[in-house]
Each structure stands twice: as C-alpha cells, then as structure tokens.
Design a protein around this motif. Structure first.
Motif, PDB file in Angstrom:
ATOM      1  N   ARG A 258       1.116  -1.123  -0.376  1.00 52.15           N
ATOM      2  CA  ARG A 258      -0.024  -0.119   0.117  1.00 52.15           C
ATOM      3  C   ARG A 258       1.409   1.314   0.145  1.00 52.15           C
ATOM      4  NH1 ARG A 258      -2.924   2.066   4.165  1.00 52.15           N
ATOM      5  NH2 ARG A 258      -5.017   3.299   3.245  1.00 52.15           N
ATOM      6  N   LEU A 259       1.881   1.128   0.723  1.00 53.37           N
ATOM      7  CA  LEU A 259       3.038   2.334   1.040  1.00 53.37           C
ATOM      8  C   LEU A 259       3.014   2.607  -0.086  1.00 53.37           C
ATOM      9  CD1 LEU A 259       4.573   4.550   2.698  1.00 53.37           C
ATOM     10  CD2 LEU A 259       5.753   2.863   3.219  1.00 53.37           C
ATOM     11  N   GLN A 260       4.062   2.022  -1.188  1.00 50.70           N
ATOM     12  CA  GLN A 260       3.356   2.174  -3.161  1.00 50.70           C
ATOM     13  C   GLN A 260       3.112   3.171  -3.495  1.00 50.70           C
ATOM     14  OE1 GLN A 260       4.618  -1.786  -4.930  1.00 50.70           O
ATOM     15  NE2 GLN A 260       7.089  -0.575  -5.459  1.00 50.70           N
ATOM     16  N   ASP A 261       1.898   3.114  -3.000  1.00 51.07           N
ATOM     17  CA  ASP A 261       1.341   4.056  -3.926  1.00 51.07           C
ATOM     18  C   ASP A 261       0.621   5.065  -2.945  1.00 51.07           C
ATOM     19  OD1 ASP A 261      -0.586   0.807  -4.753  1.00 51.07           O
ATOM     20  OD2 ASP A 261       0.617   2.246  -5.563  1.00 51.07           O
ATOM     21  N   LEU A 262       1.256   4.871  -1.817  1.00 51.85           N
ATOM     22  CA  LEU A 262       0.989   7.012  -1.247  1.00 51.85           C
ATOM     23  C   LEU A 262       2.556   7.956  -1.146  1.00 51.85           C
ATOM     24  CD1 LEU A 262      -0.703   4.716   1.545  1.00 51.85           C
ATOM     25  CD2 LEU A 262      -2.080   6.438   0.611  1.00 51.85           C
ATOM     26  N   VAL A 263       3.273   6.873  -1.353  1.00 54.75           N
ATOM     27  CA  VAL A 263       4.614   7.886  -1.779  1.00 54.75           C
ATOM     28  C   VAL A 263       5.197   7.992  -2.682  1.00 54.75           C
ATOM     29  CG1 VAL A 263       5.915   7.965   0.571  1.00 54.75           C
ATOM     30  CG2 VAL A 263       6.496   6.117  -1.413  1.00 54.75           C
ATOM     31  N   ASP A 264       5.592   9.321  -3.477  1.00 53.11           N
ATOM     32  CA  ASP A 264       6.150   8.859  -5.440  1.00 53.11           C
ATOM     33  C   ASP A 264       6.790   8.044  -5.528  1.00 53.11           C
ATOM     34  OD1 ASP A 264       7.170  13.013  -5.476  1.00 53.11           O
ATOM     35  OD2 ASP A 264       5.518  11.432  -4.699  1.00 53.11           O
ATOM     36  N   GLU A 265       8.162   7.179  -4.738  1.00 51.10           N
ATOM     37  CA  GLU A 265       9.168   6.780  -5.211  1.00 51.10           C
ATOM     38  C   GLU A 265       9.362   5.697  -3.883  1.00 51.10           C
ATOM     39  OE1 GLU A 265      12.729   5.073  -7.335  1.00 51.10           O
ATOM     40  OE2 GLU A 265      13.070   6.586  -5.817  1.00 51.10           O
ATOM     41  N   LEU A 266       8.577   4.035  -4.156  1.00 49.67           N
ATOM     42  CA  LEU A 266       9.037   3.481  -2.872  1.00 49.67           C
ATOM     43  C   LEU A 266      10.247   1.718  -3.230  1.00 49.67           C
ATOM     44  CD1 LEU A 266       8.713   1.094  -0.137  1.00 49.67           C
ATOM     45  CD2 LEU A 266       7.156   1.029  -0.708  1.00 49.67           C
ATOM     46  N   VAL A 267      11.289   2.208  -3.340  1.00 51.31           N
ATOM     47  CA  VAL A 267      12.290   0.676  -3.029  1.00 51.31           C
ATOM     48  C   VAL A 267      12.654  -0.649  -2.066  1.00 51.31           C
ATOM     49  CG1 VAL A 267      14.162  -0.088  -4.140  1.00 51.31           C
ATOM     50  CG2 VAL A 267      13.792   2.440  -5.100  1.00 51.31           C
ATOM     51  N   LEU A 268      11.919  -1.343  -2.651  1.00 51.21           N
ATOM     52  CA  LEU A 268      11.748  -2.711  -1.324  1.00 51.21           C
ATOM     53  C   LEU A 268      12.296  -2.817  -1.871  1.00 51.21           C
ATOM     54  CD1 LEU A 268      10.283  -3.772   0.852  1.00 51.21           C
ATOM     55  CD2 LEU A 268       8.181  -4.399  -0.900  1.00 51.21           C
ATOM     56  N   VAL A 269      13.422  -3.801  -0.987  1.00 52.55           N
ATOM     57  CA  VAL A 269      14.326  -4.696  -0.821  1.00 52.55           C
ATOM     58  C   VAL A 269      14.650  -5.882  -0.629  1.00 52.55           C
ATOM     59  CG1 VAL A 269      17.616  -4.564  -1.182  1.00 52.55           C
ATOM     60  CG2 VAL A 269      16.222  -2.380  -1.486  1.00 52.55           C
ATOM     61  N   THR A 270      14.418  -6.789  -0.645  1.00 52.33           N
ATOM     62  CA  THR A 270      14.266  -8.212   0.355  1.00 52.33           C
ATOM     63  C   THR A 270      15.059  -9.350   0.308  1.00 52.33           C
ATOM     64  OG1 THR A 270      12.445  -9.788   1.225  1.00 52.33           O
ATOM     65  CG2 THR A 270      13.025  -9.405  -0.659  1.00 52.33           C
ATOM     66  N   GLN A 271      16.070  -9.577   1.998  1.00 55.12           N
ATOM     67  CA  GLN A 271      16.689 -10.724   1.829  1.00 55.12           C
ATOM     68  C   GLN A 271      16.074 -11.940   1.087  1.00 55.12           C
ATOM     69  OE1 GLN A 271      19.147  -9.695   5.465  1.00 55.12           O
ATOM     70  NE2 GLN A 271      17.909  -8.362   5.438  1.00 55.12           N
ATOM     71  N   ASN A 272      14.602 -11.821   2.087  1.00 54.23           N
ATOM     72  CA  ASN A 272      13.934 -12.671   1.707  1.00 54.23           C
ATOM     73  C   ASN A 272      13.428 -13.676   0.265  1.00 54.23           C
ATOM     74  OD1 ASN A 272      13.651 -12.288   4.813  1.00 54.23           O
ATOM     75  ND2 ASN A 272      11.368 -11.006   4.251  1.00 54.23           N
ATOM     76  N   VAL A 273      13.288 -14.630   0.686  1.00 52.19           N
ATOM     77  CA  VAL A 273      13.284 -15.369  -0.755  1.00 52.19           C
ATOM     78  C   VAL A 273      11.899 -16.144  -1.108  1.00 52.19           C
ATOM     79  CG1 VAL A 273      16.248 -16.553  -0.573  1.00 52.19           C
ATOM     80  CG2 VAL A 273      14.371 -18.075   0.558  1.00 52.19           C
ATOM     81  N   ASP A 274      11.408 -16.107  -0.139  1.00 51.90           N
ATOM     82  CA  ASP A 274       9.458 -16.556  -0.372  1.00 51.90           C
ATOM     83  C   ASP A 274       8.781 -15.877  -0.929  1.00 51.90           C
ATOM     84  OD1 ASP A 274       9.466 -15.014   3.051  1.00 51.90           O
ATOM     85  OD2 ASP A 274       8.745 -13.752   1.078  1.00 51.90           O
ATOM     86  N   GLY A 275       9.014 -14.612  -2.111  1.00 49.69           N
ATOM     87  CA  GLY A 275       8.417 -13.619  -2.714  1.00 49.69           C
ATOM     88  C   GLY A 275       6.692 -13.843  -1.735  1.00 49.69           C
ATOM     89  N   LEU A 276       6.790 -13.035  -0.685  1.00 50.59           N
ATOM     90  CA  LEU A 276       5.344 -12.533   0.066  1.00 50.59           C
ATOM     91  C   LEU A 276       5.011 -11.539  -0.623  1.00 50.59           C
ATOM     92  CD1 LEU A 276       4.986 -14.401   2.675  1.00 50.59           C
ATOM     93  CD2 LEU A 276       4.181 -15.424   1.358  1.00 50.59           C
TER      94      LEU A 276
ATOM     95  N   ALA B 189       5.801  -9.979  -3.684  1.00 43.79           N
ATOM     96  CA  ALA B 189       4.357 -10.169  -4.517  1.00 43.79           C
ATOM     97  C   ALA B 189       3.848 -10.126  -4.467  1.00 43.79           C
ATOM     98  CB  ALA B 189       5.748 -10.514  -5.224  1.00 43.79           C
ATOM     99  N   ARG B 190       3.470 -11.589  -3.365  1.00 46.94           N
ATOM    100  CA  ARG B 190       2.152 -11.759  -3.590  1.00 46.94           C
ATOM    101  C   ARG B 190       1.416 -11.059  -2.596  1.00 46.94           C
ATOM    102  NH1 ARG B 190       2.958 -17.470  -1.257  1.00 46.94           N
ATOM    103  NH2 ARG B 190       0.964 -17.543  -0.388  1.00 46.94           N
ATOM    104  N   ALA B 191       2.051  -9.956  -2.184  1.00 42.08           N
ATOM    105  CA  ALA B 191       0.923  -9.480  -1.728  1.00 42.08           C
ATOM    106  C   ALA B 191       0.678  -7.615  -2.307  1.00 42.08           C
ATOM    107  CB  ALA B 191       1.539  -8.746   0.101  1.00 42.08           C
TER     108      ALA B 191
END
Ligand code: BV8
Ligand code: ZN
Length: 250
Positions: A91-109, A111-113
């Motif tokens: 949701r935050l991605q649509d509330l700010v000009d740019e959100l760069v989401l960086v993950t160490q997780n390999v679970d793909g959750l 993107a599923r969200a």
C-alpha cells in the motif's frame, strides 16, 4: 496487537517523505509462518545450521540433503500467506512518489501481497536454475530420481538463491545502494542486520544523511545507529506507520 506509538517527529518525516527505501528480512514473514533464519530449524532440520546448508560447499558435498531442505522450505512458502506487514508495504508504494522495496527474503511474499519491482537480493526459493550453465528450469521438481538434472547440460539443478560466499545480483544491489543514498527515509524491517552486503545498506543511507527507522521486536546490530527504533512485530507496526499517510487529508 502492539502498543507501539509512532512518534510525532517520525510521523512528520513520513508525511514529508517522497522517496522511501524499505529493506526487509525474515522477520517480516515470521507472522506468515515462515521461520526466520534465527529460529529456522525445527523438527528434522533442528540439528543443521542454516548458514552451513546454504553454501555451494554443502551442495557439492550432499546435494540431495540440501535439496530436501529447500523442498521443505518450498512447501512452507507455498502454504504461507502475506501478512498485514507485507500488505502495508504494498500500500505504501501507492502513497509515496517512490518506494524501493529491497528484500533478503526468498519467499516471494512481497510480490504476492501486490508489491511491484521488489529487489530480491538473495534470489527466490521457488525458482530453479542449473548449477553448471545457469539456465532456468521451470519444471516441478522432486527427488524420486535423485538430484534433478539440467535438460541442456545435464548439470545439477539448484534453487535460484544466493548462497553464502556467492555474489549477489549486481544490478539489484547497485540499485538498492543508489536508492538508499538519495532516499528521504530508510526503513529496516525484520532483519538482524548481520548478513552483508545487505546489512550495509542502512549505513549507506545514514552516511548520506538519510534517517533510518528500525522495526523489530528485538534490538539488532543496527539499533545503536537507527534514528527511530519501533519495538514491535512488523505485522502491526507497519499498518500503523502507513496509516500516518493514509490519514493525510488528500
Ligand atoms: C558474499 C539465501 C562475496 C539463501 C541468504 C562483511 C562482514 C562479515 C561477513 C561478510 C562480509 N561480507 C560478506 C560476508 C560473508 C557473508 C556474511 O554476511 N556472513 C554473515 C553471517 C557474517 N555474506 C555472504 O556470503 C554474501 N556473499 O559476500 O559474496 C563474493 C563477492 C564477489 C564474488 C564472490 C563472492 C551472501 C549473503 C547471502 C546468503 N544467502 N539467503 C537461503 O535463504 O537459503 S542470507 C539469509 O540469512 C537471509 O536471506 C538473510 O539475509 C539472512 C538472515 O537474516 P534476517 O533475514 O535478518 O533473519 P534473522 O533470522 O537473522 O533475523 C530475523 C529478525 O527478525 C530478528 O532480528 C528478529 O528479532 C526479527 N523478528 C522476528 N519476528 C519479527 C521480527 N521483526 C519484525 N516482526 C516480527 N514479527
Ligand atoms: Zn545446465
């Protein structure tokens, strides 16, 4: 439910932030039932140290054992659902000009969200590639016939994750470091901040004068340098932090 309150100065910083970077670790998926690395090993895997299994050496020494571990984790990942922490970041991605989401997780959750353009620094457990020629193999796998082999070069297939001692995808790492240096706010969420080079990203931000928010029920290696530390589970703290923007008069 957490009793974490968003400090007024952080709420103001959120409202003023146009570019945000979020770095996530295993803790953001803990409330989805995906065990963190710290408490990863249950049952028959309890006697294995994940950092020992997640290495090319371990794979060469006993590829079937390493595959059995990844197939166990794949099943956990398949049955897991994104939690309110993942949803809040999407949701935050649509509330700010740019959100760069960086993950160490390999679970793909993430993107599923619904998060878009997630930088997966350590790969994705549901993908498979050849250990020898690197091509991707989309077939459903099992160990009935032993270690699965590559259709092109007959090399051993492996999960498409970054093992200890292996380099990260340089493009993703470079984009994450660049974004950290020019952000208005850096969020470090559900990570013990011990595995490098990912753990170096919040320091890139701090060195560039970017404030860092740590969201974690427990202190970490980063806590002493964090601008704000919100001590609670990300599944309830993140919706509260994002709500600061959602409540802003449009
Ligand atoms: C490399 C994929 C070189 C596989 C993973 C500098 C200093 C020291 C060491 C090094 C260094 N540079 C490199 C190293 C070596 C090594 C490293 O960092 N070692 C550590 C252990 C000291 N790094 C590497 O080997 C990297 N590669 O350096 O290559 C190179 C370069 C060029 C050419 C050749 C070689 C590769 C690192 C990536 C390894 N792969 N994963 C797989 O998943 O199977 S790392 C894996 O472990 C995860 O991806 C993650 O990164 C890490 C676990 O950390 P976290 O995600 O933070 O999870 P953890 O369990 O630790 O903590 C959970 C946290 O959540 C806790 O704080 C807890 O309190 C919190 N929590 C719990 N519940 C909640 C919560 N938070 C919020 N809400 C909740 N509900
Ligand atoms: Zn191959």
């Amino acid at each position: 439910m957490t009793d974490v309150v968003i400090p007024d100065d952080l709420a103001a910083a959120m409202r003023g932030a146009r570019r945000v970077v979020a770095l996530t670790g295993a803790g953001v998926s803990a409330e989805s039932g995906v065990p963190t690395f710290r408490d990863a090993q249950t049952g028959l895997w309890a006697r294995y140290d994940p950092a020992q299994l997640a290495t090319p050496e371990a794979f060469r020494a006993d590829p079937e054992l390493v595959w059995r571990w990844y197939l166990w984790r794949r099943d956990l990942t398949r049955t897991a659902e994104p939690n309110p922490g993942h949803v809040a970041l999407a949701r935050l991605q649509d509330l700010v000009d740019e959100l760069v989401l960086v993950t160490q997780n390999v679970d793909g959750l993430h993107a599923r969200a619904g998060s878009r353009g997630v930088l997966e620094l350590h790969g994705n457990i549901m993908r498979t590639v050849c250990f020898r020629c690197g091509i991707e193999d989309g077939r459903e796998l099992n160990l009935d016939g032993g270690v699965p082999r590559c259709g092109a070069c007959d090399g051993m297939l492996r999960p498409d994750v970054v093992w200890f001692g292996e380099p990260l995808p340089m493009d993703a790492l470079t984009r994450a470091a660049e974004a950290a240096r020019v952000a208005d706010l850096f969020l470090s969420i559900g990570t013990s901040s011990l595995v490098y080079p990912a753990a170096g990203l919040p320091y890139e931000a701090l060195t560039a004068g970017v404030p860092v928010v740590e969201i974690n029920p427990a202190p970490t290696a980063l806590s002493a340098r964090a601008t704000w530390a919100l001590r609670g589970p990300s599944g309830s703290v993140l919706p509260r932090l994002v709500a600061v923007l959602a409540s802003e008069p449009t």
